[in-house]
Design an enzyme around this catalytic site. Structure first.
Site, PDB file in Angstrom:
ATOM      1  N   SER A 182      30.344  45.125  35.108  1.00  0.00           N
ATOM      2  CA  SER A 182      31.385  46.039  36.012  1.00  0.00           C
ATOM      3  C   SER A 182      31.050  47.409  35.872  1.00  0.00           C
ATOM      4  CB  SER A 182      32.852  45.806  35.594  1.00  0.00           C
ATOM      5  OG  SER A 182      33.081  46.172  34.439  1.00  0.00           O
ATOM      6  N   HIS A 210      32.920  40.249  39.408  1.00  0.00           N
ATOM      7  CA  HIS A 210      32.224  41.146  40.336  1.00  0.00           C
ATOM      8  C   HIS A 210      31.212  40.572  41.154  1.00  0.00           C
ATOM      9  CE1 HIS A 210      34.322  44.988  39.588  1.00  0.00           C
ATOM     10  NE2 HIS A 210      34.780  44.492  38.532  1.00  0.00           N
ATOM     11  N   LYS A 241      39.453  40.806  43.721  1.00  0.00           N
ATOM     12  CA  LYS A 241      38.312  41.835  44.063  1.00  0.00           C
ATOM     13  C   LYS A 241      37.879  41.643  45.563  1.00  0.00           C
ATOM     14  CE  LYS A 241      37.095  42.909  39.387  1.00  0.00           C
ATOM     15  NZ  LYS A 241      38.454  42.626  38.587  1.00  0.00           N
TER      16      LYS A 241
END
Length: 392
Positions: A182, A210, A241
């Site tokens: 990340s 991610h 996300k």
């Protein structure tokens, strides 16, 4: 307040201020879009994990409204006590199909997903082997177990094999890694990890926080990106996300999920997601499958990354839309973040302990919904702020 506690807190806060890293979250006056309003000023948003722009997508908003009107605003209690809504089951089935796994269990967040799968599975007599740059939620999940722990230098496959060679006698051996890291935006060497795991009889777990929505076919993650279906035992992902909503999940075998339903403490002791959140998550998967948002995300990422490099910024080893601009000292990163804000760009300064000392940076995150005009304006701001502070 207790006087000793007050003194200790004052000292710790003064330490942060002295190091130039005391920083309260900015207040955003509106939705999380490609541009946001902060302190009454519209700025280009390069701080959000909202990769695909789904947090404000009309189909997700409509799904959330409809489910809220039909089911209400809350789930009532823990699913094992109050029962599980049919829509919770439908979301997990949709995610399992999306991830090409037998089953999925949804948790309240990505953080609790890591804690909820590591703690109940591994115990004394087991070994957990973790990449040095793994996310804090993995680290905290490992801390909750009584298993032995070994850390290998970031993505160092020789060091990982050395640990595995010396790991005879353990009941279970787990290799756990982020899929996409990340802070640096690089991708785990998952094919090599899987090969080593199969050679030495280890379990593989990947946290795709991610990578979900970013890598693989329609955003299925690193396992799909590397065509490793059936060879990675545990996959963790977030719904907050690229998916744009809230939550996390564990994907794997039916036996794994059935066990976590009985022993995953965050699942057992936290109320389930509200119906609006569940419906929005399901709509997000549909949008990812039907709309070509990933292509636009990567087009923007390549364009912006190339622009930063041409200006002379240090963007590290990023291979994904996460692009750090590394400046060194924490105080300089915070000053750079503020200078960029003055120039019309919002991206956060990040310093120790989130990243190693001497590696402070501002982390940029482009979105599929950024326009070329947005990115050009952002590059102009980086040029101005970078020269003002002597970074370029």
């Amino acid at each position: 307040m207790n006087k000793t506690l007050e003194r200790v807190l004052s000292e710790k806060l003064e330490d942060l201020k002295r190091d130039g890293v005391f920083h309260l979250p900015p207040v955003i006056e509106g939705p999380q879009g490609p541009r946001v309003t902060i302190r009454g000023k519209e700025v280009i948003n390069l701080a959000s994990n909202n990769y695909l722009g789904l947090a404000t997508h009309p189909r997700l908003i409509e799904a959330a409204k409809k489910a809220t009107e039909e089911y209400g605003v809350g789930a009532g209690a823990v699913r094992t006590i109050a029962g599980t809504l049919s829509m919770h089951v439908a979301l997990e089935e949709k995610l399992a199909k999306f991830k090409h796994t037998e089953a999925v269990l949804v948790f309240q967040s990505g953080f609790t997903s890591n804690m909820g799968v590591i703690e109940p599975l591994f115990e004394k007599g087991d070994l957990i082997i973790s990449d040095a740059l793994n996310h804090a939620s993995i680290i905290d999940g490992i801390r909750l177990t009584k298993a032995d722990k070994k850390i290998y230098p970031h993505s160092d496959m020789n060091a990982l094999e050395d640990i595995l060679k010396a790991s005879d006698g353990y009941r279970l051996k787990l290799i756990v890694t982020d899929g996409v890291f990340s802070m640096d935006g690089d991708i785990a060497k998952l094919p090599e990890i899987v090969e080593l795991a199969e050679k030495y009889g280890a379990v593989v777990m990947v946290d795709d926080a991610h990578a979900s929505g970013v890598l693989g076919d329609h955003g299925r993650g690193t396992v799909d990106h590397f065509k490793l279906h059936g060879r990675v035992d545990i996959q963790v992902g977030t719904l907050s996300k690229a998916i744009g909503v809230l939550g996390g999940y564990v994907a794997g075998s039916r036996k794994l999920i059935d066990y976590l339903i009985h022993r995953g403490r965050p699942f057992l002791f936290s109320t389930a997601h509200p119906p609006g959140v569940v419906a929005a998550n399901m709509a997000a998967i549909d949008v990812m499958l039907e709309e070509n948002l990933q292509e636009k995300l990567w087009e923007n990422a390549r364009y912006f990354k190339r622009g930063l490099k041409e200006l002379g910024f240090d963007t590290g080893q990023s291979e994904t839309p996460i692009t750090p601009v590394i400046v060194g000292e924490g105080s300089l990163a915070m000053a750079f973040s503020e200078a960029l804000f003055e120039e019309g760009v919002f991206c956060t300064g990040i310093a120790f302990p989130t990243v190693p000392k001497g590696k402070a940076r501002v982390r940029t995150m482009v979105m599929a919904t950024h326009t070329k005009e947005d990115l050009d304006m952002a590059l102009d701001a980086f040029t101005s702020a970078g020269k003002k502070l002597g970074i370029i």
